[in-house]
Design an enzyme around this catalytic site. Structure first.
Site, mmCIF file in Angstrom:
data_model
loop_
_atom_site.group_PDB
_atom_site.id
_atom_site.type_symbol
_atom_site.label_atom_id
_atom_site.label_comp_id
_atom_site.label_asym_id
_atom_site.label_seq_id
_atom_site.Cartn_x
_atom_site.Cartn_y
_atom_site.Cartn_z
ATOM 1 N N GLU A 1 25.624 36.664 30.329
ATOM 2 C CA GLU A 1 26.974 36.242 30.325
ATOM 3 C C GLU A 1 27.415 35.313 31.588
ATOM 4 O O GLU A 1 27.064 35.347 32.679
ATOM 5 C CB GLU A 1 27.885 37.801 30.456
ATOM 6 C CG GLU A 1 29.398 37.302 30.685
ATOM 7 C CD GLU A 1 30.278 38.592 30.825
ATOM 8 O OE1 GLU A 1 29.572 39.592 31.324
ATOM 9 O OE2 GLU A 1 31.631 38.406 30.926
ATOM 10 N N ASN B 1 33.311 33.977 27.984
ATOM 11 C CA ASN B 1 34.641 34.809 27.956
ATOM 12 C C ASN B 1 35.654 33.843 27.385
ATOM 13 O O ASN B 1 35.696 32.939 27.988
ATOM 14 C CB ASN B 1 34.929 35.329 29.329
ATOM 15 C CG ASN B 1 34.088 36.249 29.838
ATOM 16 O OD1 ASN B 1 34.277 37.606 29.290
ATOM 17 N ND2 ASN B 1 33.108 36.080 30.698
ATOM 18 N N GLU C 1 32.937 36.513 23.929
ATOM 19 C CA GLU C 1 33.725 37.828 24.457
ATOM 20 C C GLU C 1 34.925 37.755 24.344
ATOM 21 O O GLU C 1 35.672 36.697 24.898
ATOM 22 C CB GLU C 1 33.013 38.154 25.822
ATOM 23 C CG GLU C 1 31.658 38.374 25.841
ATOM 24 C CD GLU C 1 31.381 39.127 27.118
ATOM 25 O OE1 GLU C 1 32.203 39.459 27.919
ATOM 26 O OE2 GLU C 1 29.999 39.094 27.534
ATOM 27 N N ASP D 1 35.067 42.746 24.625
ATOM 28 C CA ASP D 1 34.649 42.954 26.011
ATOM 29 C C ASP D 1 35.685 44.282 26.632
ATOM 30 O O ASP D 1 36.583 44.474 25.934
ATOM 31 C CB ASP D 1 35.229 41.666 26.773
ATOM 32 C CG ASP D 1 34.507 41.758 28.282
ATOM 33 O OD1 ASP D 1 33.719 42.335 28.699
ATOM 34 O OD2 ASP D 1 34.852 40.349 28.893
ATOM 35 N N GLU E 1 28.583 48.039 30.436
ATOM 36 C CA GLU E 1 29.028 47.348 31.498
ATOM 37 C C GLU E 1 28.963 47.860 32.709
ATOM 38 O O GLU E 1 29.309 49.004 32.794
ATOM 39 C CB GLU E 1 30.496 46.547 31.237
ATOM 40 C CG GLU E 1 30.519 45.616 30.242
ATOM 41 C CD GLU E 1 31.857 45.064 30.420
ATOM 42 O OE1 GLU E 1 31.834 43.668 30.764
ATOM 43 O OE2 GLU E 1 32.861 45.538 30.200
HETATM 44 P P1 C2E Z 1 34.232 40.518 32.820
HETATM 45 O O1 C2E Z 1 34.149 39.693 31.642
HETATM 46 O O2 C2E Z 1 34.566 42.016 32.605
HETATM 47 O O3 C2E Z 1 33.006 40.559 33.525
HETATM 48 C C1 C2E Z 1 32.317 41.398 34.242
HETATM 49 C C2 C2E Z 1 32.709 41.397 35.491
HETATM 50 O O4 C2E Z 1 32.216 42.766 36.296
HETATM 51 C C3 C2E Z 1 32.420 40.351 36.558
HETATM 52 O O5 C2E Z 1 33.312 40.128 37.504
HETATM 53 C C4 C2E Z 1 31.046 40.824 37.141
HETATM 54 O O6 C2E Z 1 30.899 40.449 38.340
HETATM 55 C C5 C2E Z 1 31.489 42.259 37.458
HETATM 56 N N1 C2E Z 1 30.330 43.335 37.350
HETATM 57 C C6 C2E Z 1 29.147 43.064 36.747
HETATM 58 N N2 C2E Z 1 28.465 44.026 37.109
HETATM 59 C C7 C2E Z 1 29.071 44.930 37.915
HETATM 60 C C8 C2E Z 1 28.851 46.108 38.428
HETATM 61 O O7 C2E Z 1 27.670 46.859 38.466
HETATM 62 N N3 C2E Z 1 29.591 46.821 39.236
HETATM 63 C C9 C2E Z 1 30.718 46.127 39.705
HETATM 64 N N4 C2E Z 1 31.691 46.628 40.464
HETATM 65 N N5 C2E Z 1 31.211 44.894 39.077
HETATM 66 C C10 C2E Z 1 30.192 44.452 37.914
HETATM 67 P P2 C2E Z 1 33.906 38.750 38.055
HETATM 68 O O8 C2E Z 1 32.894 37.768 37.961
HETATM 69 O O9 C2E Z 1 34.478 38.896 39.219
HETATM 70 O O10 C2E Z 1 34.898 38.368 36.696
HETATM 71 C C11 C2E Z 1 35.879 39.094 36.482
HETATM 72 C C12 C2E Z 1 36.474 38.630 35.140
HETATM 73 O O11 C2E Z 1 36.950 37.347 35.160
HETATM 74 C C13 C2E Z 1 35.647 38.769 34.168
HETATM 75 O O12 C2E Z 1 35.413 40.293 33.845
HETATM 76 C C14 C2E Z 1 36.379 38.180 33.197
HETATM 77 O O13 C2E Z 1 37.487 38.781 32.443
HETATM 78 C C15 C2E Z 1 36.911 36.866 33.821
HETATM 79 N N6 C2E Z 1 36.238 35.803 33.810
HETATM 80 C C16 C2E Z 1 35.010 35.409 34.787
HETATM 81 N N7 C2E Z 1 34.597 34.176 34.193
HETATM 82 C C17 C2E Z 1 35.340 33.896 33.253
HETATM 83 C C18 C2E Z 1 35.231 32.719 32.233
HETATM 84 O O14 C2E Z 1 34.581 31.758 32.488
HETATM 85 N N8 C2E Z 1 36.361 32.434 31.347
HETATM 86 C C19 C2E Z 1 36.877 33.522 31.117
HETATM 87 N N9 C2E Z 1 37.979 33.529 30.259
HETATM 88 N N10 C2E Z 1 37.315 34.681 32.024
HETATM 89 C C20 C2E Z 1 36.289 34.919 32.811
HETATM 90 CA CA CA Z 2 34.072 43.255 30.748
HETATM 91 CA CA CA Z 3 33.222 39.415 29.829
#
Ligand code: C2E
Ligand code: CA
Ligand code: CA
Length: 558
Positions: A335, A394, A426, A456, A513
Site C-alpha cells: 500500500e 488510497n 482503496e 479500506d 489491517e
Molecule cells: P489507511 O489507509 O488506513 O492507512 C493505514 C494507516 O495505518 C497508515 O497510517 C499506516 O502507517 C498505519 N498502520 C499500518 N500498520 C499499522 C499497525 O500495525 N499499527 C498502527 N498503529 N498503525 C498502522 P498513515 O500512514 O499515518 O496514514 C494514515 C491515513 O492517511 C491512511 O489510513 C489513509 O487514509 C491516509 N493516506 C495516507 N496516504 C494517502 C494517500 O496517498 N492518499 C490518500 N487519499 N490518503 C492517504
Molecule cells: Ca485503513
Molecule cells: Ca488505506
C-alpha cells in the site's frame, strides 16, 4: 451684456420661454414677492389638481396649508433670505411619492420652483440597494449587509456573537447530483435558519456554502443552547431535485465581541478559525473560538498554499507498507502511504494534509503527482526485478466523484506502461461516499480495465452494506479497530468473526489491517483470514528500505 432670462422681474414670460416651460416634464411655478402664484405650468397644474385660473394670485400657504413649519418652508425661506438656489428631495404621499425640488430666487424677490417626480427612480434605487444587500438565491442579507449590521451593533457598543456556519458536504452534493440540487439545499438551509430568526438574531449568507448568524447577547445567556438549536436544523435530510434526499451537516464556529476580540475584522477570522476546528468532528458540530486555535488555522492555510504549489520540490514523498500472506512469508501486495516533510512545518501526518487537500480541492493535484512517482517506480521494479504484485493507492470520495480524474489515471498507466492489473484503489468507507452515476462509472471503468477495488477501514463507516451491494468490490480491509480487540473482549471478537464471515460469503479477498501482536495473527488465521498488513510484519517503508528487504532478497517474493 447680460443674457436675457425667460423670467423677467415682473413675472412676464416671453412666448418662447413659455412654450419651453409648458412642454417641460418637470412641474414649474413662479411665486411673486408675497409668495403668491404668478405663473404655473401644465404639469404643476395637473399635480396640484386645480387650474391656473384659480391658482394665480393665491398664496402658496393657501394652496398648501401643511407648508407652515415644514422642511419645505425652511428651504424656501432659506433660499429667499440667502438669495441662493436650494435643491432637495421630499416625500409627498398625496402627490405620488418622492420629488426632487429646486427653488431659485428671482431678481424681484419672487421664487421659481421646479419639481420632478422621482418616485420610480427611488424605487429603482431601492431595488438596486436590495440587490446590493441581498443574496439572490436565498433572499437573505448578504455579506455586505451583515457587515453593516455588525458595524452598527459595534457602534452602539452592543455585545454580540458570530455563528459562522459552513455546510460540510455541499460540494459532494453538487458533484454527485447536480448544481440545482445544491441550490435546493442552500435554499432549504436558509429557510430552516429563518425558523430561528428573532429580533436579536440576524441571519445572512456569505457565499456558496457559508451562512452567518449574528446574535445579540443577553446577560447570562448560554450560547451553546443556540448552537445546539442550529445543529438540530440539520438533523433531517434535505430534499434534492427529482425526489431524492440527502443529509447535509454543518460545522459551526462561534466567536464573540468583546469577549474574543474588540475588532470586527478579527471576529470574522476567529469565528472562521473555530469553524475549521468544528470541521474536524464528523457530522454537525460546533466549536467556540480559543486563542490557541489561531496558530492551527495559520498552519492549515500554509499547508493549503503548499498543496497548490509544486509538490516535486516540497518534501513530498511516499512510503510503502507490505501486505503479507502465506503464513507470513509471502509479499502479496503493497500500500502506498503518502508522506510530507514540509520545509517549514516538518514531517506532517497524512491524516492532516490529505484532509486539507480534500477540503481545499487540491487532492486531484496531489494524487496525480503521487501517481507519477509511484508508476515510475513500479515500471522500474518490473524491468529490474520482474515485479508482478499489486500496489494499492488510497482514493478519497471527491476523486471517485470526479468525472476526469480517472481518465487521467488510466492515461498515466499507459504513459508509464504499467498494466492496470498491477494496481488497486482503496476506498475509505465514508459517509460522504454516496452512490452516484459518476462514482459508479469510475468504479466500473476500474473493473473493466482490471484495476482491483478494495474497501479500506472496513467496519468503521456507516454504509458498509450498501457498498457491498452497490460497488464492484474485490477486497475488504478489516479496520485495525477490530484487530486491536482480539484477546480483549469476547463481544468484539464475535463482531470480528461475523465481519470475516460476511466478507467470505460475498466472495471477497480479506486483509487484516494494523496487525501488531502474534496473538492477533493466530486468531485471524484460525478464522481463515490469512492476509495481513501491520507493524508486526513491517512499518511503512521508504523505497530504498523496501527494495533492500524485499527486492534484493528474491526469496520473499512469491
Ligand atoms: P489507511 O489507509 O488506513 O492507512 C493505514 C494507516 O495505518 C497508515 O497510517 C499506516 O502507517 C498505519 N498502520 C499500518 N500498520 C499499522 C499497525 O500495525 N499499527 C498502527 N498503529 N498503525 C498502522 P498513515 O500512514 O499515518 O496514514 C494514515 C491515513 O492517511 C491512511 O489510513 C489513509 O487514509 C491516509 N493516506 C495516507 N496516504 C494517502 C494517500 O496517498 N492518499 C490518500 N487519499 N490518503 C492517504
Ligand atoms: Ca485503513
Ligand atoms: Ca488505506
Amino acid at each position: 451684456m447680460e443674457r436675457e432670462t425667460p423670467m423677467t422681474g415682473n413675472g412676464h414670460i416671453s412666448i418662447t420661454a413659455e412654450t419651453v416651460l409648458e412642454s417641460m416634464t418637470d412641474g414649474f411655478y413662479l411665486l411673486d414677492d408675497q409668495l403668491r402664484f404668478n405663473y404655473i405650468n401644465e404639469v404643476a397644474e395637473n399635480l396640484i389638481g386645480q387650474s391656473r385660473e384659480v391658482l394665480i394670485g393665491l398664496s402658496i400657504y393657501g394652496v398648501f396649508p401643511k407648508l407652515r413649519e415644514s422642511k419645505v418652508e425652511q428651504q424656501m425661506l432659506h433660499a429667499l433670505q440667502m438669495r441662493k438656489s436650494v435643491e432637495f428631495d421630499e416625500h409627498f404621499g398625496n402627490y405620488g411619492g418622492w420629488f426632487r425640488i429646486k427653488m431659485t430666487p428671482l431678481k424681484n424677490e419672487g421664487l421659481a420652483i421646479y419639481f420632478q417626480n422621482t418616485e420610480s427612480q427611488k424605487q429603482l434605487e431601492q431595488k438596486l440597494m436590495q440587490f446590493a444587500y441581498c443574496d439572490f438565491l436565498t433572499g437573505l442579507p448578504n455579506r455586505r449587509k451583515m457587515t453593516e449590521i455588525a458595524l452598527s451593533l459595534k457602534e452602539k457598543k452592543r455585545k454580540f456573537s458570530f455563528f459562522y456556519i459552513n455546510l460540510d458536504n455541499l460540494k459532494f452534493i453538487n458533484a454527485l447530483y447536480n448544481y440545482s440540487s445544491g441550490d435546493n439545499v442552500v435554499v432549504s438551509v436558509a429557510q430552516r435558519l429563518q425558523q430561528l430568526s428573532d429580533n436579536r438574531c440576524h441571519i445572512g449568507r456569505l457565499e456558496g456554502d457559508e451562512f452567518i448568524v449574528i446574535r445579540e447577547s443577553e446577560p447570562g445567556e448560554r450560547l451553546e443552547i443556540f448552537a445546539e438549536k442550529l445543529m438540530e436544523l440539520f438533523k433531517d435530510p434535505f430534499l434534492l431535485a427529482d425526489y431524492q434526499s440527502a443529509y447535509v451537516t454543518a460545522s459551526i464556529g462561534i466567536a464573540c465581541i468583546p469577549y474574543d476580540t474588540e475588532r470586527l475584522r478579527d471576529l470574522v477570522a476567529c469565528a472562521e478559525t473555530a469553524m475549521y476546528e468544528a470541521k474536524k468532528e464528523k457530522g454537525s458540530s460546533y466549536a467556540f473560538y480559543r486563542p490557541k486555535m489561531r496558530s492551527k488555522r495559520e498552519r492549515q492555510v500554509l499547508i493549503e498554499k503548499s498543496l497548490m504549489g509544486c509538490l516535486e520540490s516540497s518534501g513530498f514523498y511516499f512510503t510503502v507498507q507490505p501486505q503479507i500472506s502465506g503464513g507470513g512469508t509471502n509479499l502479496s501486495g503493497i500500500e502506498v502511504l503518502a508522506r510530507w516533510n514540509h520545509p517549514k512545518l516538518g514531517e506532517l501526518s497524512p491524516l492532516e494534509f490529505i484532509d486539507i487537500a480534500e477540503q481545499s480541492g487540491t487532492i486531484a493535484h496531489l494524487t496525480t503527482h503521487l501517481l507519477h512517482e509511484v508508476l515510475k517506480v513500479i515500471k522500474k521494479w518490473e524491468q529490474l526485478h520482474g515485479w508482478n504484485i499489486k500496489t494499492a493507492i488510497n482514493m478519497t470520495p471527491s476523486l471517485l466523484a470526479n468525472p476526469v480524474f480517472f481518465e487521467e489515471f488510466f492515461n498515466l498507466m499507459d504513459h508509464y506502461g504499467v498494466k492496470p492489473s498491477l494496481l488497486e484503489v482503496e476506498l475509505t468507507e465514508h459517509a460522504e461516499m454516496a452512490y452516484s452515476e459518476t462514482t459508479m462509472r469510475n468504479l466500473e471503468l476500474c473493473r473493466e480495465k482490471g484495476v482491483s477495488i478494495a474497501i479500506d477501514d472496513f467496519g468503521t463507516g456507516f454504509s458498509m452494506i450498501s457498498y457491498l451491494t452497490q460497488f464492484p468490490i474485490n477486497k475488504i480491509k478489516i479496520d485495525r479497530y477490530f484487530i486491536r480487540k482480539i484477546g480483549e473482549d469476547a463481544k468484539s471478537e464475535a463482531v470480528l468473526k461475523s465481519l470475516i464471515h460476511l466478507a467470505q460469503s460475498i466472495d471477497c479477498e480479506l486483509l487484516a489491517e494494523g496487525v501488531e501482536r502474534p496473538e492477533e495473527v493466530l486468531f485471524l488465521k484460525e478464522h481463515s483470514c490469512t492476509v495481513f498488513q501491520g507493524y508486526y510484519y513491517d512499518k511503512p517503508l521508504q523505497i530504498k528500505d523496501f527494495e533492500e528487504k524485499y527486492l534484493l532478497k528474491p526469496s520473499l517474493l512469491p
